[in-house]
Scaffold this active site. Structure first.
Site, PDB file in Angstrom:
ATOM      1  CE1 TYR A   1      -1.747  -2.978   9.290  1.00 44.83           C
ATOM      2  CE2 TYR A   1      -3.545  -4.211  10.300  1.00 44.83           C
ATOM      3  CZ  TYR A   1      -3.101  -3.273   9.393  1.00 44.83           C
ATOM      4  OH  TYR A   1      -3.992  -2.615   8.573  1.00 44.83           O
TER       5      TYR A   1
ATOM      6  CG  ASP B   1      -6.771  -3.944   7.411  1.00 47.29           C
ATOM      7  OD1 ASP B   1      -6.648  -4.028   6.164  1.00 47.29           O
ATOM      8  OD2 ASP B   1      -6.520  -2.913   8.051  1.00 47.29           O
TER       9      ASP B   1
ATOM     10  CG  ASP C   1      -1.889  -2.325   5.546  1.00 46.44           C
ATOM     11  OD1 ASP C   1      -0.709  -2.592   5.256  1.00 46.44           O
ATOM     12  OD2 ASP C   1      -2.260  -1.191   5.893  1.00 46.44           O
TER      13      ASP C   1
ATOM     14  CD  GLU D   1     -10.644   0.170   3.746  1.00 44.45           C
ATOM     15  OE1 GLU D   1     -10.921   1.006   2.872  1.00 44.45           O
ATOM     16  OE2 GLU D   1     -11.499  -0.323   4.501  1.00 44.45           O
TER      17      GLU D   1
ATOM     18  CD  GLU E   1      -3.015  -0.901   2.286  1.00 45.31           C
ATOM     19  OE1 GLU E   1      -3.252   0.218   2.771  1.00 45.31           O
ATOM     20  OE2 GLU E   1      -3.512  -1.946   2.724  1.00 45.31           O
TER      21      GLU E   1
ATOM     22  CG  HIS F   1      -4.360  -8.648  12.881  1.00 45.85           C
ATOM     23  ND1 HIS F   1      -4.410  -9.423  11.754  1.00 45.85           N
ATOM     24  CD2 HIS F   1      -5.176  -7.584  12.651  1.00 45.85           C
ATOM     25  CE1 HIS F   1      -5.221  -8.844  10.872  1.00 45.85           C
ATOM     26  NE2 HIS F   1      -5.702  -7.735  11.399  1.00 45.85           N
TER      27      HIS F   1
ATOM     28  NE  ARG G   1      -5.427   1.536  10.302  1.00 43.84           N
ATOM     29  CZ  ARG G   1      -4.427   1.961   9.536  1.00 43.84           C
ATOM     30  NH1 ARG G   1      -3.605   1.070   8.994  1.00 43.84           N
ATOM     31  NH2 ARG G   1      -4.254   3.240   9.306  1.00 43.84           N
TER      32      ARG G   1
END
Length: 839
Positions: free
Chosen positions: A308, A84, A82, A86, A9, A355, A310
């Protein structure tokens, strides 16, 4: 030549990963999403089974072109966005866009995920690829569709009923309701008086205090002593008792207890603790954490320093736990390592635990090693994460709790509490912060006291208190409350808060959130008319539905259909709500002039109180109470003879005629400072010092508006040696020093303040006046702008209008005129158009 293409990203992450994969791989960044819903009505079509119409994001087009170019030379595509929902959606959108443009062909595209950017984690991910998880993609699509349907349907209603340009969001509206309800609680709160009594004591050269806990052999409750007379009576009685008999320790109670460390950081707890200890807001915390995750150059290498960020999980990998325990044993001692590893389980509602918790990628990389290498914010946040991660695997702290009861053989009791740390355990590294709490008296250290001891009384002090309303939300407490209600997800907390601030629904006051007048009106409108959709349980329930979609337990279109039907019906029903009803709030008060009910209404500059009988009755006043009678100045208006009064306006206090609006005479509160220089334009007035609305000092004629002459610099009564203009102005700068300059644009002659007549004469010989402003040559190349201030569409529109105006002027020009308007060549027009479309 690279044969495998890896897509991440961000460019920072791309640079870090490139070093781990070698020359056979090329790593490029997508710079976030490459496709999004069309920004107009119909992007989500409920009538067509919620068909979603996407289009490429124009600002990322050049990054997509770079990916396409690299893909032509590659044999395989790796999607490493990433880990997740998104990130999964970004990978899917990229693949769909490449297929749409027929650029992927038969080349394999595989998904890889890693929760930390280290060489080992990246190489393990490449060794274990998978397909794109469509359940995660569909959960993200459902969230995006929900937000679109709410925003594109509820926002226009707000435009019509409250104010143009407003917007409403599914999750942000629930957060706004939280802040508004807290403000309502604060305003409705009625403070209560209460008193406490404490004795100042001395024993073994140590001062401490004892609080009155029992009176007349009854335990005191908070409001048992509620006035000064009662408190003074009790104080006098206690002092009299202690004069007859010394204060004595009756009982000493000792308890040993353990204090356990906090769990490692989740996104929410990281944002809360960074707010308490570092003063970071949620957005700043996530921005800094993103940098630590993506990779930092620490001299010998570029490496991701944390896992990570988030996440809503508190678990750590077995490898990480083993590394932390080994580090504790080696640096703090064996007694600081608990017998068995600590494993935490989240208590957060709807936690996905996909995670690990947020932790350092290498626990041996201590904050001390990175001090001076990392920027200040990066180091402070890394230090916080590192200490929390180490502390979570350390032995508990052991404390001795002491409670001492004292009396003078009477019906009252004093109590002193304290504690002593006998083994620091995890507290040697880290102690969790607290929200909105006073000092804990159990943390005070007492002198050694035994039964029968007689501490010396130095005084008895009654103290007045008032109950306080609940505090406004801070970043930490708002995130904590959102998480407790199940509103939003780890990746959305910061954006929720930022959106409320950007929309001017809330403002910060002493680092706490306060709803603006606009925010309160919008919040009340949504709560009154769309209560179900800003209800905390409904918002949390929708998050449950999205989680079920991500696990494959539900299909996303039926979930959307279940939401859309009732929401559409309610929108149709509320279309008939009047603007007055939407922006007004009834008050339990009548108009003092006509007796009709008063309402709180929203105006251009905020809320105000107005009579419901408007326009027949025009009574208004500020929200905080009736206006006070204006204070008289003590002299009359020079225009109409009525008394002058002091008033307060947008820019502070000023003097106005009491006959306003019939007489509009106004004066500044303080008279402008005179320069002593006569106005060179009218020859009548005097140049006086004034300030612009932005605070910049300028000098203008005091006969304004009769004479409009003004200059920016302090005027000097000296004629210009070149053009003989009656005044010059003072200028100063680091490069040129103190100078006098002619204010006339066509002259502009200037010289040093200290210059002699001969030096001035020498300057005049070679002096060339500046060209007229309209004839100055444009720079060869305009500097690159960091960000476009207006859209390309707006620019193109202005260009079209200008061209049209020129064409009209050319048509009106007579044949006798010698001036002609040349049309640009076709090629030039084409280039100009291209520049407008692609600024």
């Amino acid at each position: 030549m690279a044969h495998q293409l890896v897509i991440v990203e961000s460019p920072a992450k791309a640079k870090t990963i490139q070093k781990y994969l070698g020359d056979d791989f090329e790593v490029l960044a997508s710079y976030g999403h490459v496709r999004d819903l069309r920004p107009k009505e119909g992007a989500v079509d409920p009538e067509q089974d919620f068909a979603m119409r996407y289009e490429a994001i124009e600002r990322n087009e050049r990054h997509v072109e770079a990916i396409i170019k690299a893909l032509r030379k590659a044999d395989k595509l790796w999607l490493a966005t990433d880990p997740d929902r998104e990130g999964e959606a970004i990978s899917w959108h990229l693949v769909e866009l490449l297929r749409e443009r027929k650029q992927l062909g038969n080349k394999p595209a595989q998904r890889v995920v890693f929760h930390e950017i280290t060489k080992k984690a990246v190489q393990e991910a490449i060794a274990n690829p998978r397909e794109i998880a469509m359940d995660l993609v569909n959960a993200q699509q459902a969230r995006r569709a929900l937000d679109y349907l709410v925003g594109f349907n509820l926002s226009p209603l707000l435009w019509r009923k409250v104010r143009p340009g407003l917007s409403a969001g599914r999750v942000q509206s629930a957060a706004l309701r939280l802040i508004c309800e807290r403000e309502d609680e604060i305003e409705a709160f009625v403070s209560q008086e209460y008193w406490t009594i404490a004795a100042r004591l001395l024993h073994a050269d140590s001062e401490f205090s004892g609080r009155l806990t029992h009176w007349q052999n009854k335990k005191l409750e908070q409001f048992d002593i509620n006035n000064e007379t009662q408190a003074e009576s009790i104080r006098s009685s206690m002092e009299a008792d202690m004069q007859q008999q010394a204060l004595q320790v009756r009982e000493v109670e000792r308890k040993s207890r353990q204090r356990q460390p906090a769990a490692p950081f989740t996104t929410s707890t990281l944002q809360q603790e960074a707010s308490r200890k570092l003063g970071f807001n949620a957005s700043r915390t996530m921005r800094v954490a993103q940098q630590l995750y993506e990779g930092i150059n620490i001299g010998s290498e570029t490496v991701g320093l944390i896992s990570y960020m988030r996440t809503d999980a508190v678990n750590l990998s077995e490898e990480a736990i083993a590394d932390i325990r080994g580090f504790i044993d080696g640096h703090y001692g064996h007694e600081f390592v608990p017998e068995s590893p600590r494993r935490y389980k989240t208590k957060t509602k709807n936690a996905q635990e996909a995670h690990e918790a947020v932790r350092p990628t290498d626990i041996s990389r201590t904050p001390e090693m990175l001090q001076g290498i990392l920027e200040k914010d990066l180091w402070r946040l890394y230090d916080l994460i590192w200490k929390r991660s180490v502390a979570c695997q350390m032995a508990p702290a052991r404390l001795d709790m002491v409670a001492v009861d004292m009396d003078a053989g009477t019906h009252w009791t004093l109590r002193a509490n304290g504690s002593t740390v006998t083994f620091p355990g995890f507290m040697a590294v880290y102690l969790e912060g607290k929200d909105d709490t006073d000092e804990d008296e159990n943390n005070r250290i007492l002198p050694p006291l035994e039964q029968g001891d007689q501490p010396q009384v130095q005084g008895v002090d009654p103290e007045q208190h008032f109950t306080e309303p609940p505090p406004r939300y801070s970043d930490a407490t708002l995130v904590k409350t959102l998480e407790a209600h199940g509103i939003g997800r780890p990746s959305t907390y910061a954006s929720i808060i930022q959106t409320l601030q950007n929309r001017e629904y809330v403002e910060t006051e002493q680092r706490r959130f306060r709803p603006t007048d606009l925010g309160r009106v919008v919040g009340r409108f949504l709560s009154n008319h769309f209560e179900r959709y800003v209800d905390y349980n409904f918002t949390a329930g929708m998050e449950d539905e999205l989680d079920a979609i991500s696990r494959g337990e539900k299909q996303w279109r039926p979930v959307l259909n279940e939401f859309w039907g009732p929401f559409r019906s309610l929108l149709d029903e509320k279309a008939n709500v009047s603007r007055a009803e939407a922006t007004s709030e009834a008050m339990d008060e009548n108009c003092p002039e006509c007796g009709k009910p008063l309402f709180l209404r929203l105006g251009r500059h905020g809320r105000f109180v107005a009579c419901s009988g408007y326009p027949d009755c025009k009574y208004t006043r500020p929200v905080d109470g009736p206006r006070e009678a204006p204070e008289p100045v003590g002299r009359d208006c020079p225009d109409c003879g009525k008394p002058l009064v002091y008033k307060t306006g947008r820019y502070g206090r000023f003097i106005s005629c009491s006959g306003y609006p019939e007489c509009k005479h106004i004066e500044p509160l303080t008279q402008p400072k005179s320069s002593g220089v006569t106005c060179p334009q009218c020859g009548e007035g005097e140049l006086v010092e004034k300030r612009s609305r932005y605070g910049k000092v300028f000098y203008s004629c005091n006969t304004y508006p009769k004479c409009t002459y003004a200059v920016w610099g302090p005027p000097v009564a000296k004629a210009c040696p070149r053009c003989a203009w009656p005044i010059m102005i003072e200028k100063s700068g680091k490069r040129l020093g103190e100078q006098l300059a002619c204010p006339q644009p066509e002259c502009g002659f200037h010289f040093q303040v200290t210059a002699s007549e001969a030096e001035i004469a020498a300057l005049l010989v070679d002096y060339t006046p500046p060209p007229p402003r309209e004839k100055r040559a444009a720079p060869a190349k305009a500097p690159a702008r960091k960000a476009a201030s207006k859209t390309a569409k707006s620019t193109a529109k202005k260009t079209t209008k200008t061209a049209s105006a020129k064409k009209t002027t050319a048509k009106k020009t007579t044949k006798a005129s010698t001036t002609t308007v040349d049309k640009p060549a076709p090629a030039a027009r084409k280039r100009a158009s291209k520049k407008v479309d692609n600024p």
